[in-house]
Design a protein around this motif. Structure first.
Motif, PDB file in Angstrom:
ATOM      1  N   LYS A  15       0.825  -1.213   0.000  1.00 23.34           N
ATOM      2  CA  LYS A  15       0.000   0.000   0.000  1.00 23.34           C
ATOM      3  C   LYS A  15       0.860   1.265   0.000  1.00 23.34           C
ATOM      4  O   LYS A  15       0.570   2.218  -0.733  1.00 23.34           O
ATOM      5  N   ASN A  16       1.923   1.263   0.797  1.00 26.21           N
ATOM      6  CA  ASN A  16       2.723   2.484   0.947  1.00 26.21           C
ATOM      7  C   ASN A  16       4.166   2.374   0.451  1.00 26.21           C
ATOM      8  O   ASN A  16       4.878   3.373   0.400  1.00 26.21           O
ATOM      9  N   TYR A  17       4.565   1.160   0.082  1.00 24.84           N
ATOM     10  CA  TYR A  17       5.971   0.981  -0.294  1.00 24.84           C
ATOM     11  C   TYR A  17       6.079   0.205  -1.609  1.00 24.84           C
ATOM     12  O   TYR A  17       5.202  -0.600  -1.953  1.00 24.84           O
ATOM     13  N   ASP A  18       7.158   0.434  -2.322  1.00 27.87           N
ATOM     14  CA  ASP A  18       7.436  -0.320  -3.542  1.00 27.87           C
ATOM     15  C   ASP A  18       7.899  -1.720  -3.154  1.00 27.87           C
ATOM     16  O   ASP A  18       8.843  -1.886  -2.370  1.00 27.87           O
ATOM     17  N   VAL A  19       7.231  -2.735  -3.691  1.00 24.92           N
ATOM     18  CA  VAL A  19       7.543  -4.132  -3.383  1.00 24.92           C
ATOM     19  C   VAL A  19       7.880  -4.865  -4.677  1.00 24.92           C
ATOM     20  O   VAL A  19       7.156  -4.753  -5.668  1.00 24.92           O
ATOM     21  N   THR A  20       8.960  -5.600  -4.668  1.00 18.63           N
ATOM     22  CA  THR A  20       9.362  -6.421  -5.818  1.00 18.63           C
ATOM     23  C   THR A  20       9.280  -7.886  -5.408  1.00 18.63           C
ATOM     24  O   THR A  20       9.835  -8.285  -4.374  1.00 18.63           O
ATOM     25  N   GLU A  21       8.576  -8.689  -6.222  1.00 16.78           N
ATOM     26  CA  GLU A  21       8.360 -10.096  -5.879  1.00 16.78           C
ATOM     27  C   GLU A  21       9.046 -11.016  -6.889  1.00 16.78           C
ATOM     28  O   GLU A  21       9.532 -10.585  -7.925  1.00 16.78           O
ATOM     29  N   ASN A  22       9.060 -12.320  -6.546  1.00 21.09           N
ATOM     30  CA  ASN A  22       9.600 -13.370  -7.426  1.00 21.09           C
ATOM     31  C   ASN A  22      11.040 -13.082  -7.868  1.00 21.09           C
ATOM     32  O   ASN A  22      11.396 -13.234  -9.036  1.00 21.09           O
ATOM     33  N   VAL A  23      11.841 -12.661  -6.923  1.00 18.94           N
ATOM     34  CA  VAL A  23      13.264 -12.430  -7.202  1.00 18.94           C
ATOM     35  C   VAL A  23      13.998 -13.762  -7.075  1.00 18.94           C
ATOM     36  O   VAL A  23      13.865 -14.456  -6.062  1.00 18.94           O
ATOM     37  N   THR A  45      12.691 -18.241  -3.758  1.00 17.40           N
ATOM     38  CA  THR A  45      12.495 -16.950  -4.430  1.00 17.40           C
ATOM     39  C   THR A  45      12.214 -15.911  -3.346  1.00 17.40           C
ATOM     40  O   THR A  45      11.755 -16.255  -2.251  1.00 17.40           O
ATOM     41  N   TYR A  46      12.474 -14.645  -3.652  1.00 13.23           N
ATOM     42  CA  TYR A  46      12.449 -13.604  -2.637  1.00 13.23           C
ATOM     43  C   TYR A  46      11.511 -12.462  -3.022  1.00 13.23           C
ATOM     44  O   TYR A  46      11.161 -12.290  -4.193  1.00 13.23           O
ATOM     45  N   SER A  47      11.143 -11.699  -2.002  1.00 10.80           N
ATOM     46  CA  SER A  47      10.465 -10.409  -2.198  1.00 10.80           C
ATOM     47  C   SER A  47      11.232  -9.370  -1.387  1.00 10.80           C
ATOM     48  O   SER A  47      11.815  -9.703  -0.354  1.00 10.80           O
ATOM     49  N   TYR A  48      11.224  -8.139  -1.893  1.00  5.82           N
ATOM     50  CA  TYR A  48      11.861  -7.076  -1.116  1.00  5.82           C
ATOM     51  C   TYR A  48      11.096  -5.778  -1.303  1.00  5.82           C
ATOM     52  O   TYR A  48      10.355  -5.594  -2.272  1.00  5.82           O
TER      53      TYR A  48
END
Length: 765
Positions: free
Chosen positions: A179-187, A235-238
């Motif tokens: 909702k408030n932050y940029d999230v990158t998934e499936n790293v 796999t990672y999310s950040y």
């Protein structure tokens, strides 16, 4: 004048080169009354020399040496540890500073009144506070990242059900942050490993394992394990620490988080409490780590804890050592904890020996260091043991005991097979063990070590068999070519090496045969021997038997002697190791050393070595030309796990003596047939060393002339074999004439032959 002199003294101290810090100034003596200026300067000169001498580098070294010598003269002693403080500048020091400062981070200095000076003071204080808070945040972030690594590792160790649950918890965290932050998934794992190499990126992001994907082979196909199940990679999310609008928005504690903090952390965290991003992340990490540990325990115990029981576990659930131990082995909380306890036992044994060595060499520094480690691992083991007793079900512990026993039985069976294997069978065992080790089964370090040794032994045996076959075929081909070419030189050379089949002696052409015999007679005479076809055939068969590695061959017997020595040597090292550290299992029946007790891993490994020594002893005896005697069979039967390591050490000594006697007989037969010499490679240097440890005169084994120590009266303690009716676990005593005797099941005193002795007089009845 006094003031001026003092000022001059001060100036002299600050500016005069060569004057050591803290030394008395030269001119200070002039302020004192002196009847004669010459005497004053003379005294000052001597004083200056004394000062310089006492503060010179050489003098300082001499003082240190003298102090060390004085210290060395004092006996070392066990003493309480110094306060456990992290080194200045260390990571531990920074974390201590961070947590110490968090409690007063909101209290800034505010000077009221005082004009411009107070304003400067307030500004500086505010700036220092901001810098301190920024430093604390950075430290907390670093701690969060370290705990994330441990948390990820613990999750990935679990079986599929618990792993999926842990990954979902991590995924939920990032879902809320979207909702408030940029999230990158499936790293991918490779991408994640590259990202964490950048310190700036790590300082400004949060990253966790949130999923898994099948590992691919070079051809693009999914890589699978032995059961056909795809091998997975994480796999990672950040997400960034900075929100989309650039503001450092605090996080509000939710009702679920408040409840979890109370249940899992034992902390009151009211709903709506504002936390910084790093504080919130820290709480999330701690709660998830404790939850994962709790889930694993309840899963392997087969039931949930009641609320009161759970409260007593909170401290352990939040202990990183306990978390790592519980997560160590998929499917069993007990297995991981017990393995970590065994690891602590190994370290305790190591540092106990180091402490003993430090005392022997009067090294106080080494003793303090060893005692520090002993306290550390004692505390670690106690902590794990206590948690095991209050948190892990008896069924899980019993299951681990059974699996450990089964694994060691498997290792023991493999050892027996490889000791008897050769050729293709040995190659098959080597391949099988290699596959077992590569499949990532939950073997302990001790089991992996023993399996690795079995693999190497099997590979060596298979290689030796192959080389023997290849050499045999080569010899046949060379002999055939020499016969066809009437090559007498080659035939004689082959015969001298016993590579020429005796049957070929009768297939030579007449002239070739005559030349061959003349040369062989000449060679025999030069050695003081006689030559005939019959003797050559006998020696040829002897050498051929020696080159083989089958159990009943002479070569197999030589190999068996080496293996027997290796096994009793390994067992003996274990026993002496237990004796050196004063281990309680030294005088405990091996079968009574259960999982969770000190020395369990060592006892399990000792079983394998003792059983292997017993089997190799029987194999060496039974595969010889003389059947085993009743004494030899009773001696082998006395090797059982109802005895203590100390008792079995005496049995191994007796075995070594009997095996040495058999080896001497075998070597004597070789010497007779070959008309001199000893069996090549009968004993390696290791074999000799091990047999000597058990009191065997190894030179007597290869002594072929005159009398040797084998013909001398035998030391009863080296060949003591208890009667069948001897009471288990009771050491041998001596009769009035020195004969070894035992107390039997009916209470009488008997020797190895069953003769009874008077318990009061010690004389034979």
């Amino acid at each position: 004048m006094a003031f001026e002199t003092d000022a001059l003294n001060q100036t002299q101290q600050e500016t005069a080169p060569g004057i050591p810090s803290g030394a008395a100034p030269i001119l200070s003596g002039l302020t004192q009354a002196s009847p004669d200026l010459h005497d004053a300067f003379s005294k000052l000169f001597v004083q200056d020399l004394t000062n310089k001498a006492s503060t010179s580098a050489i003098a300082q070294k001499a003082k240190v040496a003298a102090a060390q010598k004085a210290q060395a003269a004092q006996p070392v002693q066990d003493r309480p540890p110094a306060p456990d403080q992290p080194a200045p500048g260390s990571f531990g020091d920074k974390l201590n500073g961070a947590f110490g400062a968090l409690s007063d981070a909101s209290h800034a200095t505010d000077v009221k009144g005082g004009g411009w000076l107070s304003g400067v003071t307030s500004t500086l204080a505010a700036r220092q506070e901001r810098l301190r808070q920024a430093q604390n945040d950075a430290m907390l972030h670093a701690k969060n990242q370290a705990e994330t690594v441990a948390h990820n590792r613990n999750i990935w160790r679990q079986d599929e059900e618990l792993r999926a649950k842990g990954l979902q918890e991590n995924s939920n965290y990032f879902e809320v942050r979207k909702k408030n932050y940029d999230v990158t998934e499936n790293v991918s794992n490779d991408e994640a490993m590259q990202l964490i190499k950048n310190p700036d990126w790590v300082a400004n992001h949060y990253m966790k394992i949130t999923g898994q994907t099948p590992m691919l082979q070079a051809d693009g196909e999914v890589k699978k394990d032995k059961n056909g199940i795809p091998i997975m990679m994480p796999t990672y999310s950040y997400s960034s620490k900075t929100s989309k609008d650039g503001k450092d928005t605090p996080e509000k504690v939710t009702a679920d988080e408040s409840s979890s903090a109370d249940k899992l952390l034992g902390e009151k965290l009211p709903v709506g409490t504002l936390l910084t991003q790093d504080q919130h992340y820290a709480y999330t990490n701690k709660m998830n780590a404790a939850r994962n540990t709790l889930d694993k325990l309840e899963n392997t115990n087969g039931k949930k804890f009641d609320p009161d029981h759970l409260k007593s576990l909170v401290s352990g659930l939040n202990d990183t050592s306990v978390q790592a131990a519980v997560s160590e082995v998929p499917g069993s909380s007990a297995a991981g904890i017990l393995q970590h306890m065994d690891n602590a036992d190994k370290h305790l044994a190591e540092f106990t020996q180091a402490a003993a060595q430090a005392k022997a060499t009067n090294n106080q520094q080494a003793l303090d260091a060893a005692n520090t480690q002993i306290r550390k691992y004692t505390d670690e083991r106690t902590k794990l043991s206590n948690f095991l007793n209050v948190a892990v079900s008896k069924g899980d512990i019993a299951d681990y005991q059974k699996k450990s026993d089964d694994a060691m039985s498997m290792v023991s069976d493999l050892q027996k097979k490889v000791d008897a294997a050769h050729g293709e069978e040995a190659a098959g065992i080597a391949a099988s063990v290699k596959s077992m080790l590569a499949e990532g089964n939950n073997y302990t370090d001790q089991q992996k070590k023993m399996l690795g040794r079995i693999q190497l032994q099997a590979e060596a045996s298979a290689k030796a068999s192959l080389e023997y076959k290849n050499q045999e075929e080569k010899n046949k081909a060379e002999a055939l070519n020499a016969l066809n070419d009437d090559d007498v030189d080659t035939l004689v050379d082959a015969a001298l090496k016993y590579n020429l089949n005796p049957n070929k002696l009768y297939s030579m052409r007449k002239n070739t045969n005559a030349l061959f015999k003349a040369r062989m007679i000449q060679e025999a005479n030069s050695r003081g021997q006689e030559w005939s076809e019959a003797k050559y055939e006998q020696r040829y068969e002897m050498q051929k038997d020696l080159a083989k590695d089958t159990p009943t061959s002479m070569g197999g017997q030589v190999d068996s002697l080496g293996r027997f020595s290796y096994h009793i040597g390994s067992a003996n090292r274990s026993i002496e190791g237990l004796r050196n550290i004063g281990s309680p299992i030294l005088n405990t029946a091996i079968n009574k050393v259960k999982a969770g007790t000190v020395g369990f891993e060592e006892a399990q490994a000792f079983k394998v070595e003792a059983e292997a020594a017993k089997d190799e002893f029987l194999g060496f005896i039974k595969n010889g030309r003389v059947p085993p005697t009743e004494q030899e069979e009773r001696l082998a039967a006395s090797v059982n796990m109802d005895h203590t390591p100390a008792e079995l050490q005496s049995t191994f000594r007796a075995m070594a003596g009997l095996v040495a006697g058999r080896a001497k007989s075998m070597n004597g037969r070789y010497n007779t047939i070959m008309e001199g010499g000893n069996i090549p490679g009968l004993m390696s240097e290791d074999t000799k060393s091990i047999l000597q440890q058990f009191g065997v005169d190894v030179n007597a084994i290869t002594q072929t002339k005159g009398t040797s120590s084998f013909s001398k009266p035998i030391n009863p303690s080296q060949s003591a074999v208890p009667p069948k009716t001897a009471k288990p676990g009771v050491a041998a005593g001596k009769s009035a004439d020195g004969t070894p005797v035992w107390q039997t099941m009916d209470g009488s005193i008997q020797d190895a032959q069953g003769n009874k002795y008077n318990p009061q007089t010690g004389k034979r009845q």
